[in-house]
Design an enzyme around this catalytic site. Structure first.
Site, PDB file in Angstrom:
ATOM      1  N   MET A  42      46.594  39.367 -92.385  1.00  0.00           N
ATOM      2  CA  MET A  42      45.726  39.791 -93.482  1.00  0.00           C
ATOM      3  C   MET A  42      44.636  38.746 -93.723  1.00  0.00           C
ATOM      4  SD  MET A  42      48.132  41.905 -96.058  1.00  0.00           S
ATOM      5  CE  MET A  42      48.895  40.516 -96.849  1.00  0.00           C
ATOM      6  N   GLU A  47      47.567  27.327 -90.319  1.00  0.00           N
ATOM      7  CA  GLU A  47      48.239  26.901 -89.082  1.00  0.00           C
ATOM      8  C   GLU A  47      49.416  27.808 -88.705  1.00  0.00           C
ATOM      9  OE1 GLU A  47      47.465  24.583 -86.844  1.00  0.00           O
ATOM     10  OE2 GLU A  47      45.627  24.169 -87.968  1.00  0.00           O
ATOM     11  N   GLY A  48      50.028  28.453 -89.696  1.00  0.00           N
ATOM     12  CA  GLY A  48      51.112  29.395 -89.385  1.00  0.00           C
ATOM     13  C   GLY A  48      50.587  30.534 -88.528  1.00  0.00           C
ATOM     14  N   HIS A  49      49.472  31.111 -88.949  1.00  0.00           N
ATOM     15  CA  HIS A  49      48.877  32.199 -88.163  1.00  0.00           C
ATOM     16  C   HIS A  49      48.457  31.677 -86.783  1.00  0.00           C
ATOM     17  CE1 HIS A  49      47.782  33.480 -92.435  1.00  0.00           C
ATOM     18  NE2 HIS A  49      48.551  34.472 -92.006  1.00  0.00           N
ATOM     19  N   GLN A  73      50.204  48.386 -98.589  1.00  0.00           N
ATOM     20  CA  GLN A  73      51.398  47.576 -98.811  1.00  0.00           C
ATOM     21  C   GLN A  73      51.354  46.808-100.131  1.00  0.00           C
ATOM     22  OE1 GLN A  73      50.556  45.331 -95.110  1.00  0.00           O
ATOM     23  NE2 GLN A  73      51.269  43.533 -96.218  1.00  0.00           N
ATOM     24  N   LYS A 162      58.671  33.553 -91.062  1.00  0.00           N
ATOM     25  CA  LYS A 162      58.440  33.361 -92.504  1.00  0.00           C
ATOM     26  C   LYS A 162      58.718  34.652 -93.287  1.00  0.00           C
ATOM     27  CE  LYS A 162      55.918  32.042 -96.269  1.00  0.00           C
ATOM     28  NZ  LYS A 162      55.437  33.320 -96.714  1.00  0.00           N
ATOM     29  N   VAL A 189      56.010  27.847 -89.892  1.00  0.00           N
ATOM     30  CA  VAL A 189      55.273  26.574 -89.907  1.00  0.00           C
ATOM     31  C   VAL A 189      55.241  26.058 -91.350  1.00  0.00           C
ATOM     32  CG1 VAL A 189      53.054  25.460 -89.452  1.00  0.00           C
ATOM     33  CG2 VAL A 189      53.894  27.265 -87.921  1.00  0.00           C
ATOM     34  N   LEU A 197      53.870  27.344 -95.057  1.00  0.00           N
ATOM     35  CA  LEU A 197      52.455  27.698 -95.203  1.00  0.00           C
ATOM     36  C   LEU A 197      52.350  29.171 -95.577  1.00  0.00           C
ATOM     37  CD1 LEU A 197      50.622  25.934 -92.234  1.00  0.00           C
ATOM     38  CD2 LEU A 197      51.234  25.049 -94.477  1.00  0.00           C
TER      39      LEU A 197
HETATM   40  P1  AMP Z   1      50.028  37.530 -93.390  1.00  0.00           P
HETATM   41  O1  AMP Z   1      48.584  37.415 -93.045  1.00  0.00           O
HETATM   42  O2  AMP Z   1      50.465  36.592 -94.459  1.00  0.00           O
HETATM   43  O3  AMP Z   1      50.484  38.939 -93.578  1.00  0.00           O
HETATM   44  O4  AMP Z   1      50.806  37.010 -92.131  1.00  0.00           O
HETATM   45  C1  AMP Z   1      50.492  37.427 -90.837  1.00  0.00           C
HETATM   46  C2  AMP Z   1      51.557  36.945 -89.907  1.00  0.00           C
HETATM   47  O5  AMP Z   1      51.618  35.520 -89.969  1.00  0.00           O
HETATM   48  C3  AMP Z   1      52.948  37.467 -90.262  1.00  0.00           C
HETATM   49  O6  AMP Z   1      53.642  37.786 -89.058  1.00  0.00           O
HETATM   50  C4  AMP Z   1      53.565  36.285 -90.962  1.00  0.00           C
HETATM   51  O7  AMP Z   1      54.977  36.243 -90.873  1.00  0.00           O
HETATM   52  C5  AMP Z   1      52.948  35.128 -90.201  1.00  0.00           C
HETATM   53  N1  AMP Z   1      53.003  33.902 -90.988  1.00  0.00           N
HETATM   54  C6  AMP Z   1      52.552  33.713 -92.253  1.00  0.00           C
HETATM   55  N2  AMP Z   1      52.839  32.456 -92.673  1.00  0.00           N
HETATM   56  C7  AMP Z   1      53.505  31.858 -91.654  1.00  0.00           C
HETATM   57  C8  AMP Z   1      54.080  30.562 -91.467  1.00  0.00           C
HETATM   58  N3  AMP Z   1      54.039  29.629 -92.411  1.00  0.00           N
HETATM   59  N4  AMP Z   1      54.689  30.310 -90.288  1.00  0.00           N
HETATM   60  C9  AMP Z   1      54.741  31.250 -89.311  1.00  0.00           C
HETATM   61  N5  AMP Z   1      54.213  32.478 -89.424  1.00  0.00           N
HETATM   62  C10 AMP Z   1      53.605  32.777 -90.573  1.00  0.00           C
END
Ligand code: AMP
Length: 296
Positions: A42, A47-49, A73, A162, A189, A197
């Site tokens: 989204m 860094e997680g992404h 969602q 996460k 991460v 994160l």
């Molecule tokens: P989001 O944009 O928050 O919906 O997340 C997109 C993707 O990034 C999802 O698969 C999340 O699980 C993953 N994600 C978000 N934060 C982290 C993190 N800290 N470590 C690993 N993956 C993450």
């Protein structure tokens, strides 16, 4: 993967399909696999992404990152409005990674008739935990993930641990619907402090960010008390209850195969899930546990 260069940003489904077909054909012509990896996000990338993107680049030739704040969602319109939107900065961050394509559609492109008539239903686990606090959330998540998989024709889609319940439900969906895609999961991460994160961390004040550390600290405390699920839960709850800024939503230990709470006498692999409000910001985290009475 081709040499790093700024990714092409595409908003149209038809154009994305056409660009992926071309990228596949030229990869195959060059003797590469032409495999496509999808990383659904989204935006507000951190860094997680980027660790998902790095994993995707290991698994495939062509990496497609989707950036779409999916209205389906979000039950709460304020939460949807508050969600950070930083497309230019996101594309800059992806420029160094070798991602070829960014898919950033409008809501109208994804849902031309408003909400879709046909949606994916998450099933019973979809109304537990995150789904109990956010009714309809996982139907929205699965609907958009299914659409993104269908649109991209990805061979593999990469998700973060996460969001453990999301991972479980996406894996269940592709198994139940026989969707020909591999699901790959990347570890959470964290900051050096332990805080996972999250794009939502940007909403925390300094003092709230300090308080939020109780969430990951609770999981660490649980990992030291794995003689029983009850012991692990008590250890985690004590850490959270000692931090007045953190209001627990749920804390539970689930079976990895069913995602249902484990019984008191359960032993074996499990996952502890936590969700809490820190100020007005809802944060989630989780960790793997191995429940073994011999370890107490
Ligand atoms: P989001 O944009 O928050 O919906 O997340 C997109 C993707 O990034 C999802 O698969 C999340 O699980 C993953 N994600 C978000 N934060 C982290 C993190 N800290 N470590 C690993 N993956 C993450």
């Amino acid at each position: 993967m081709t040499e790093p260069h700024p990714p092409e940003v595409i908003g149209s489904i038809a154009e994305l399909r056409e660009r992926i077909a071309r990228a596949r054909a030229s990869a195959v012509a060059a003797g590469r696999s032409g495999r496509v990896a999808l990383v659904p996000t989204m935006g507000a990338l951190h860094e997680g992404h980027l660790s998902l993107v790095a994993r995707a680049a290991e698994l495939a030739d062509i990496v497609v990152v989707s950036i779409f704040v999916n209205p389906l969602q979000f039950g709460d319109p304020t939460d949807l409005d508050l969600y950070p939107r930083t497309l230019d900065a996101d594309v800059d961050k992806l420029a160094a990674t070798g991602v070829e394509l960014v898919f950033a559609p409008t809501a109208r492109e994804m849902y031309p008739n408003g909400a879709t008539g046909t949606t994916v239903t998450a099933g019973p686990v979809g109304s537990l935990f995150e789904g109990a606090s956010r009714p309809g959330h996982f139907d929205g998540v699965l609907t958009v993930v299914d659409k993104l998989i269908q649109i991209s024709g990805a061979d593999v889609a990469v998700f973060g641990q996460k969001d453990a319940q999301q991972v479980f439900l996406v894996q269940s969906m592709v198994a139940d619907l026989n969707t020909p895609v591999q699901i790959d999961v990347v570890p959470t991460v964290r900051e050096a402090s332990g805080l996972a994160l999250s794009s939502r961390n940007a909403r925390l004040s300094e003092v709230e960010r300090e308080g939020a550390l109780a969430i990951s600290a609770a999981l660490t405390a649980a990992s030291a008390h794995t003689g029983s699920a009850a012991g692990a839960l008590a250890a985690a709850r004590a850490v959270i209850e000692a931090q007045p800024l953190v209001k627990l939503d749920y804390l539970v230990v689930v079976h990895p195969d069913t995602f249902l709470p484990v019984d008191d006498d359960y032993r074996g692999p499990a996952r502890m899930l936590v969700a809490a409000l820190v100020g007005g910001t809802r944060l989630i985290d989780n960790t793997a546990l191995d429940i073994d009475p011999d370890l107490t």
